[in-house]
Design an enzyme around this catalytic site. Sequence first.
Site, PDB file in Angstrom:
ATOM      1  N   ASP A 152      -2.719  97.387 -47.190  1.00 58.41           N
ATOM      2  CA  ASP A 152      -3.405  97.725 -48.447  1.00 58.41           C
ATOM      3  C   ASP A 152      -2.619  98.711 -49.299  1.00 58.41           C
ATOM      4  O   ASP A 152      -3.151  99.282 -50.247  1.00 58.41           O
ATOM      5  CB  ASP A 152      -4.834  98.217 -48.191  1.00 58.41           C
ATOM      6  CG  ASP A 152      -4.897  99.595 -47.541  1.00 58.41           C
ATOM      7  OD1 ASP A 152      -3.988  99.925 -46.762  1.00 58.41           O
ATOM      8  OD2 ASP A 152      -5.859 100.342 -47.807  1.00 58.41           O
TER       9      ASP A 152
ATOM     10  N   LYS B 102     -13.247 101.453 -48.051  1.00 55.94           N
ATOM     11  CA  LYS B 102     -12.850 102.830 -48.325  1.00 55.94           C
ATOM     12  C   LYS B 102     -13.611 103.255 -49.575  1.00 55.94           C
ATOM     13  O   LYS B 102     -13.618 102.529 -50.579  1.00 55.94           O
ATOM     14  CB  LYS B 102     -11.339 102.933 -48.536  1.00 55.94           C
ATOM     15  CG  LYS B 102     -10.550 102.658 -47.251  1.00 55.94           C
ATOM     16  CD  LYS B 102      -9.045 102.762 -47.464  1.00 55.94           C
ATOM     17  CE  LYS B 102      -8.319 102.542 -46.137  1.00 55.94           C
ATOM     18  NZ  LYS B 102      -6.852 102.526 -46.287  1.00 55.94           N
TER      19      LYS B 102
ATOM     20  N   SER C 264      -7.104  97.531 -44.231  1.00 57.20           N
ATOM     21  CA  SER C 264      -5.925  98.385 -44.139  1.00 57.20           C
ATOM     22  C   SER C 264      -4.798  97.684 -43.382  1.00 57.20           C
ATOM     23  O   SER C 264      -4.370  96.613 -43.757  1.00 57.20           O
ATOM     24  CB  SER C 264      -6.301  99.732 -43.510  1.00 57.20           C
ATOM     25  OG  SER C 264      -5.240 100.643 -43.624  1.00 57.20           O
ATOM     26  N   HIS C 265      -4.327  98.300 -42.283  1.00 57.24           N
ATOM     27  CA  HIS C 265      -3.209  97.730 -41.511  1.00 57.24           C
ATOM     28  C   HIS C 265      -3.707  97.070 -40.223  1.00 57.24           C
ATOM     29  O   HIS C 265      -2.907  96.746 -39.350  1.00 57.24           O
ATOM     30  CB  HIS C 265      -2.209  98.834 -41.167  1.00 57.24           C
ATOM     31  CG  HIS C 265      -2.844  99.960 -40.413  1.00 57.24           C
ATOM     32  ND1 HIS C 265      -3.521 100.975 -41.060  1.00 57.24           N
ATOM     33  CD2 HIS C 265      -2.962 100.200 -39.089  1.00 57.24           C
ATOM     34  CE1 HIS C 265      -4.013 101.798 -40.135  1.00 57.24           C
ATOM     35  NE2 HIS C 265      -3.694 101.353 -38.940  1.00 57.24           N
TER      36      HIS C 265
ATOM     37  N   ASP D 253      -1.282 101.742 -48.957  1.00 56.15           N
ATOM     38  CA  ASP D 253      -1.395 103.206 -49.017  1.00 56.15           C
ATOM     39  C   ASP D 253      -0.498 103.907 -47.993  1.00 56.15           C
ATOM     40  O   ASP D 253      -0.509 105.119 -47.886  1.00 56.15           O
ATOM     41  CB  ASP D 253      -2.853 103.673 -48.898  1.00 56.15           C
ATOM     42  CG  ASP D 253      -3.505 103.294 -47.578  1.00 56.15           C
ATOM     43  OD1 ASP D 253      -2.827 102.723 -46.698  1.00 56.15           O
ATOM     44  OD2 ASP D 253      -4.716 103.566 -47.432  1.00 56.15           O
ATOM     45  N   ARG D 254       0.293 103.113 -47.227  1.00 58.77           N
ATOM     46  CA  ARG D 254       1.218 103.706 -46.265  1.00 58.77           C
ATOM     47  C   ARG D 254       2.600 103.103 -46.445  1.00 58.77           C
ATOM     48  O   ARG D 254       2.738 101.892 -46.629  1.00 58.77           O
ATOM     49  CB  ARG D 254       0.734 103.488 -44.827  1.00 58.77           C
ATOM     50  CG  ARG D 254      -0.677 103.990 -44.632  1.00 58.77           C
ATOM     51  CD  ARG D 254      -1.035 104.121 -43.172  1.00 58.77           C
ATOM     52  NE  ARG D 254      -0.595 102.977 -42.395  1.00 58.77           N
ATOM     53  CZ  ARG D 254      -0.507 102.994 -41.064  1.00 58.77           C
ATOM     54  NH1 ARG D 254      -0.790 104.088 -40.396  1.00 58.77           N
ATOM     55  NH2 ARG D 254      -0.141 101.920 -40.422  1.00 58.77           N
TER      56      ARG D 254
ATOM     57  N   ASP E 123       2.078  98.847 -45.951  1.00 63.38           N
ATOM     58  CA  ASP E 123       1.070  98.315 -45.031  1.00 63.38           C
ATOM     59  C   ASP E 123       0.164  97.335 -45.780  1.00 63.38           C
ATOM     60  O   ASP E 123       0.403  97.016 -46.951  1.00 63.38           O
ATOM     61  CB  ASP E 123       0.292  99.447 -44.348  1.00 63.38           C
ATOM     62  CG  ASP E 123      -0.743 100.100 -45.244  1.00 63.38           C
ATOM     63  OD1 ASP E 123      -0.601 100.022 -46.487  1.00 63.38           O
ATOM     64  OD2 ASP E 123      -1.707 100.695 -44.721  1.00 63.38           O
TER      65      ASP E 123
ATOM     66  N   ARG F 235     -15.105 100.182 -40.844  1.00 57.97           N
ATOM     67  CA  ARG F 235     -14.176  99.103 -40.500  1.00 57.97           C
ATOM     68  C   ARG F 235     -14.582  98.431 -39.203  1.00 57.97           C
ATOM     69  O   ARG F 235     -14.951  99.103 -38.250  1.00 57.97           O
ATOM     70  CB  ARG F 235     -12.749  99.642 -40.371  1.00 57.97           C
ATOM     71  CG  ARG F 235     -11.677  98.610 -40.662  1.00 57.97           C
ATOM     72  CD  ARG F 235     -10.284  99.169 -40.533  1.00 57.97           C
ATOM     73  NE  ARG F 235     -10.052 100.345 -41.372  1.00 57.97           N
ATOM     74  CZ  ARG F 235      -8.958 101.092 -41.297  1.00 57.97           C
ATOM     75  NH1 ARG F 235      -8.025 100.812 -40.414  1.00 57.97           N
ATOM     76  NH2 ARG F 235      -8.803 102.125 -42.093  1.00 57.97           N
TER      77      ARG F 235
ATOM     78  N   HIS G 299       1.146 107.934 -44.746  1.00 58.09           N
ATOM     79  CA  HIS G 299       0.364 108.300 -45.938  1.00 58.09           C
ATOM     80  C   HIS G 299       1.102 109.453 -46.629  1.00 58.09           C
ATOM     81  O   HIS G 299       1.342 110.490 -46.023  1.00 58.09           O
ATOM     82  CB  HIS G 299      -1.030 108.805 -45.551  1.00 58.09           C
ATOM     83  CG  HIS G 299      -1.959 107.753 -45.049  1.00 58.09           C
ATOM     84  ND1 HIS G 299      -2.681 106.930 -45.887  1.00 58.09           N
ATOM     85  CD2 HIS G 299      -2.310 107.389 -43.793  1.00 58.09           C
ATOM     86  CE1 HIS G 299      -3.429 106.105 -45.161  1.00 58.09           C
ATOM     87  NE2 HIS G 299      -3.229 106.365 -43.892  1.00 58.09           N
TER      88      HIS G 299
END
Length: 459
Positions: free
Chosen positions: A239, A114, A104-105, A241-242, A237, A16, A324
């Site tokens: 993407d 990922k 992501s966030h 996943d949270r 978030d 990232r 997560h």
Amino acid sequence: MTHTFHPTILREYDIRGIVGDTLTEADAYALGRGYGAVAHAEGARRIAVGRDGRTHSGMLEAQLVRGLNDSGVDAVMIGQGPSPMLYFATYYLDVDGGIQVTGSHNPADYNGFKMLLKGRSVFGAEIQALGARCAAGEWVDGHGRVEDVDVRAAYVDRLVEDFAGGEFRVGWDAGNGAAGPILDQLVQRLPGQHHTIYTEVDGRFPNHHPDPTVEANLADLKRLVADKQLDFGIAFDGDGDRIGAVDSRGRVIWGDQLLLILAGPVLKEQPGATIIADVKASQVLFDGIARLGGTPLMWKTGHSLIKSKMKETEAPLAGEMSGHIFFKHRWYGFDDALYAAVRLIEAVHASGQSLTEIMDAMPQTTATPELRFPVDEPRKFAIIEEVRERLSGDGAAVDATDGVRVNTPDGWWLLRASNTQDVLVARAEAKDDAGLKRLVEQIDDQLANSAVTRTEAAH
């Protein structure tokens, strides 16, 4: 041909960086070549590829795929969607792994990748090895193909396949992230009333930053819940996943509290099962899991590390303070905020109480936010060792799973080195404010002894 990545982008759990600065199209192509060579060596020839909604995700995806194809690997394109949809695709489709292009966030100028291969997350030493492989030009040549597959309907079907929840009035905030369009489909399949905001994908994130673990980002969701007098609210978030959540009174339900609520129904079906949480989680969680008849296990922070530990212990459920949540029970073991949301609705229904009543009954503690102390990269692990040695000399009750976590009559405090930044991270939790003050003084003393000065602490 060789390629050297900017060293800051090869992180513990993913790749990232800032697009156009530390992360470029050339990096995306090289990653495709490097990953493609590793896949080749493991007999993997078909890889699912997805992307989030950032403005530059399509560009990076195109170069990644070119790199995969030039390595003789076929790319099965699932299009734009949340990271968990890509994870789902690796189980649902006939593929040998997957890569999600996502920041992501992180802020809008970030992006990254990922990676999964042969049923595992590619992280830690494997990411460093990918960097070394590209720097040495250890690539393979071939001619892969591109194929488009739409898995969205199958993913939503699977999310609600065995749903056993009740009817609630729920507010949802997708934060203009990649989960929005899936959320629009999901709420049509759930009983009850659902009010959604910011489900249109916009990689500039015009409404608020897509990180539901920072309370300021939940202001719009709290307002929605209050205005419509809803039972609770759920946020995702960037993407997907949270997960974040608030009750009907707008109180934030933190990651460890969510995990405790979700653990109840799982432990009814699997008494004595191991439930994993990271070292930042409240003692209330670990005690609560034991009280429910489960086996609590404290483990290292980091989604890849948690997934590995779940496999090893056959845990049906795990979670992190960062939101997560990993269900192996009736699911695949990966972190999926949409699935966690479905299971939260089920868990509240099964409890016979409202989510607000469940929160009212939670033991009350007082805790610091995550405190961060900038330190030089080489020093951060050395400081943790120094603290550990001083504490062992004092005979303190120390858990060294990930940094140092110290139990005292007041509560507990944690000091650990971040895996992703040049910072030490601290947190403390006590029964009351006076106890919390004493715990924070202990952290300050230890840092002072290692010549670390406290700067303005941030979330």
